[in-house]
Write a protein that holds these residues in place. Structure first.
Motif, PDB file in Angstrom:
ATOM      1  N   GLY A  97       0.695  -1.186   0.005  1.00  0.00           N
ATOM      2  CA  GLY A  97      -0.005   0.011  -0.094  1.00  0.00           C
ATOM      3  C   GLY A  97       0.945   1.488  -0.191  1.00  0.00           C
ATOM      4  O   GLY A  97       0.267   2.245  -0.617  1.00  0.00           O
ATOM      5  N   GLU A  98       2.143   1.253   0.667  1.00  0.00           N
ATOM      6  CA  GLU A  98       2.945   2.458   0.649  1.00  0.00           C
ATOM      7  C   GLU A  98       3.782   2.354  -0.774  1.00  0.00           C
ATOM      8  O   GLU A  98       4.482   3.388  -0.840  1.00  0.00           O
ATOM      9  CB  GLU A  98       3.720   2.286   1.854  1.00  0.00           C
ATOM     10  N   GLY A  99       3.724   1.626  -1.418  1.00  0.00           N
ATOM     11  CA  GLY A  99       4.437   1.409  -2.924  1.00  0.00           C
ATOM     12  C   GLY A  99       6.047   1.029  -2.526  1.00  0.00           C
ATOM     13  O   GLY A  99       6.756   1.136  -3.313  1.00  0.00           O
ATOM     14  N   ARG A 100       6.036   0.434  -1.511  1.00  0.00           N
ATOM     15  CA  ARG A 100       7.559  -0.025  -1.192  1.00  0.00           C
ATOM     16  C   ARG A 100       7.696  -1.514  -1.645  1.00  0.00           C
ATOM     17  O   ARG A 100       6.644  -2.219  -1.751  1.00  0.00           O
ATOM     18  CB  ARG A 100       7.757  -0.214   0.210  1.00  0.00           C
ATOM     19  N   SER A 101       8.619  -2.022  -1.955  1.00  0.00           N
ATOM     20  CA  SER A 101       9.053  -3.612  -2.097  1.00  0.00           C
ATOM     21  C   SER A 101       9.128  -4.214  -0.643  1.00  0.00           C
ATOM     22  O   SER A 101       9.446  -3.233   0.156  1.00  0.00           O
ATOM     23  CB  SER A 101      10.354  -3.830  -2.984  1.00  0.00           C
ATOM     24  N   LEU A 102       9.306  -5.556  -0.486  1.00  0.00           N
ATOM     25  CA  LEU A 102       9.677  -6.207   0.494  1.00  0.00           C
ATOM     26  C   LEU A 102      11.140  -6.458   0.666  1.00  0.00           C
ATOM     27  O   LEU A 102      11.409  -7.171   1.844  1.00  0.00           O
ATOM     28  CB  LEU A 102       9.057  -7.848   0.356  1.00  0.00           C
ATOM     29  N   ASP A 103      11.924  -5.802   0.015  1.00  0.00           N
ATOM     30  CA  ASP A 103      13.268  -5.955   0.126  1.00  0.00           C
ATOM     31  C   ASP A 103      13.857  -5.786   1.370  1.00  0.00           C
ATOM     32  O   ASP A 103      14.684  -6.181   2.367  1.00  0.00           O
ATOM     33  CB  ASP A 103      14.208  -5.395  -0.875  1.00  0.00           C
ATOM     34  N   ALA A 104      13.345  -4.428   1.955  1.00  0.00           N
ATOM     35  CA  ALA A 104      14.005  -3.784   3.237  1.00  0.00           C
ATOM     36  C   ALA A 104      13.076  -4.721   4.627  1.00  0.00           C
ATOM     37  O   ALA A 104      14.053  -5.177   5.292  1.00  0.00           O
ATOM     38  CB  ALA A 104      13.295  -2.390   3.477  1.00  0.00           C
ATOM     39  N   MET A 105      12.038  -5.114   4.504  1.00  0.00           N
ATOM     40  CA  MET A 105      11.495  -6.166   5.384  1.00  0.00           C
ATOM     41  C   MET A 105      12.206  -7.299   5.642  1.00  0.00           C
ATOM     42  O   MET A 105      12.627  -7.730   6.705  1.00  0.00           O
ATOM     43  CB  MET A 105      10.113  -6.268   5.263  1.00  0.00           C
ATOM     44  N   GLN A 106      12.482  -7.980   4.233  1.00  0.00           N
ATOM     45  CA  GLN A 106      13.276  -9.536   4.135  1.00  0.00           C
ATOM     46  C   GLN A 106      14.599  -9.028   5.027  1.00  0.00           C
ATOM     47  O   GLN A 106      14.930  -9.967   5.714  1.00  0.00           O
ATOM     48  CB  GLN A 106      13.055  -9.955   3.001  1.00  0.00           C
TER      49      GLN A 106
END
Length: 424
Positions: A97-106
């Motif tokens: 929803g924020e338009g971010r990828s999952l890279d940072a979270m992973q």
């Protein structure tokens, strides 16, 4: 170990962990959480938001939930994971929803797991935990990390699909608005275009796709092209079609499709471009216009004018080609072909012979026949113009039809309406 299914399916590695290990972990969870958060903020730039209290609170909540669930699972291998996986699905949806990828979270998950493993390893040494148990702890941590990452990816994909579906619906509504009759105002177009994330161009060209274009695999169109393949005539709207490099881009995007590009028009006149694209497509499908790659309406304007009102051209043909009505079909074809070549070549018999690849004497013989049939009509410039129009239409239809364009002639000249009709 025998390959008899996954370790998770048999409760491993959780079942290999001593239950009392959980009691040794619980008193230190707050310290471990602090270390994990500090390391994540240090190593993952996206999570370093000291002034954002809400974001910091979410980060701490996530870390604490992960740690508490892990310890609960150690204490009870059958502990349900629904709440924590639902939480990470929600995180995945939020990132989308924020338009971010999952890279940072992973990355943050890997950093957090590394810190937790470091603390657990140190505690295991002090407690005298066996290497086998320590290995089971490490395996459990990796499986747990994979489980949470999968939940986040699932939530992310769901959110992206929902966003994409809504955006596609908005873009289809925008196509409907652009093709509306009467035309929509520029203000109405701009409002819906903003909601569809489509920058309003100054000019557009509509594209009509034929059966092959609709049935074949869907091409990958650039994001600035509006696409609606569910219309009765599958269609596209191309912004700025005459811009640098756009013609080649259009040809590449439509490669392998039966596609007709309408004329370039102001954005408020997209319906007019689509009207001519569909008209051209109809003539392509009938074989009147040859399809060699992407077809552009502007390259066939005279043909479009000629076939704009086929009933009118048929009526004109009935009058002007009536002298041919009593002839056999093969004679009609030869004389009509000769007459058209004569009109197109400035009434020069030798040039007609070269055009038709026949002997000049043959041409002169046919021309004498035409003079006998048409008489003074061939001296009138206006009638010659009419004849060239209907003969051009006849020639185009002859090329596109699978059978004879003009049925076998009747004996009576009065039946000319049936003899020279252009409609298949």
């Amino acid at each position: 170990m025998a390959d008899d299914g996954s370790t998770a399916a048999h409760g491993r590695p959780w079942a290999d962990l001593p239950r009392e290990l959980a009691e040794h972990m619980r008193p230190h969870l707050d310290e471990v959480a602090d270390d994990m958060i500090e390391e994540i903020r240090t190593r993952v730039r996206e999570y370093d938001r000291p002034g954002d209290g809400a974001y910091s609170g979410t980060l701490r909540l996530a870390v604490e939930r992960v740690l508490h669930y892990f310890v609960d699972r150690v204490a009870d291998p059958g502990h349900e994971s629904g709440q924590v996986t639902d939480f990470f699905r929600a995180i995945g949806r939020g990132e989308a929803g924020e338009g971010r990828s999952l890279d940072a979270m992973q990355t943050a998950m890997r950093v957090g797991a590394m810190v937790a493993w470091r603390r657990l390893s140190a505690a295991a040494v002090r407690l005298g935990v066996s290497s086998r148990t320590l290995g089971a702890v490490g395996e459990a941590m990796m499986l747990f990390q994979d489980e949470l990452a999968a939940a986040a990816a699932e939530g992310y994909a769901q959110a992206r699909a929902a966003v994409a579906g809504e955006m596609q619906r908005r873009r289809k509504r925008l196509v409907d608005l652009l093709f509306a009759d009467p035309p929509a105002t520029l203000e109405a177009i701009a409002d819906l275009a903003a909601a569809a994330h489509w920058p309003v161009p100054r000019t557009v060209a509509a594209v009509a796709l034929g059966g092959r274009g609709a049935d074949a695999r869907q091409p990958a169109f650039p994001p600035d092209i509006l696409v609606d393949l569910e219309r009765r005539t599958p269609s596209l709207i191309i912004p700025d079609p005459d811009g640098p490099g756009r013609a080649k881009l259009i040809d590449r995007a439509l490669s392998g499709c039966l596609a007709v590009v309408g004329p370039t028009v102001p954005v408020t006149e997209a319906a007019r471009s689509f009207h001519w694209a569909r008209k051209t497509l109809g003539l392509v499908e009938r074989g009147v216009i040859e399809a060699d790659g992407v077809v552009r309406s502007v390259d066939h304007m005279s043909t479009l004018i000629l076939f704009q009102d086929e009933e009118l051209i048929t009526s004109l043909a009935r009058m002007r080609l009536a002298p041919l009505a009593h002839l056999r079909a093969s004679q009609q074809d030869r004389l009509a072909e000769t007459l058209l070549a004569w009109l197109q070549s400035g009434r020069n018999a030798n040039e007609v012979a070269m055009r038709l690849h026949v002997h000049p004497q043959t041409v002169r013989y046919r021309l004498r026949q035409l003079e006998e049939l048409f008489g003074d009509q061939l001296l009138d410039p206006d009638l010659r113009f009419d004849l060239e129009i209907v003969l051009r239409a006849r020639a185009l239809l002859s090329e596109g039809s699978r059978g004879p364009v003009i049925p076998a002639a009747k004996e009576a000249v009065g039946d000319a309406a049936e003899v020279v009709t252009f409609r298949r």
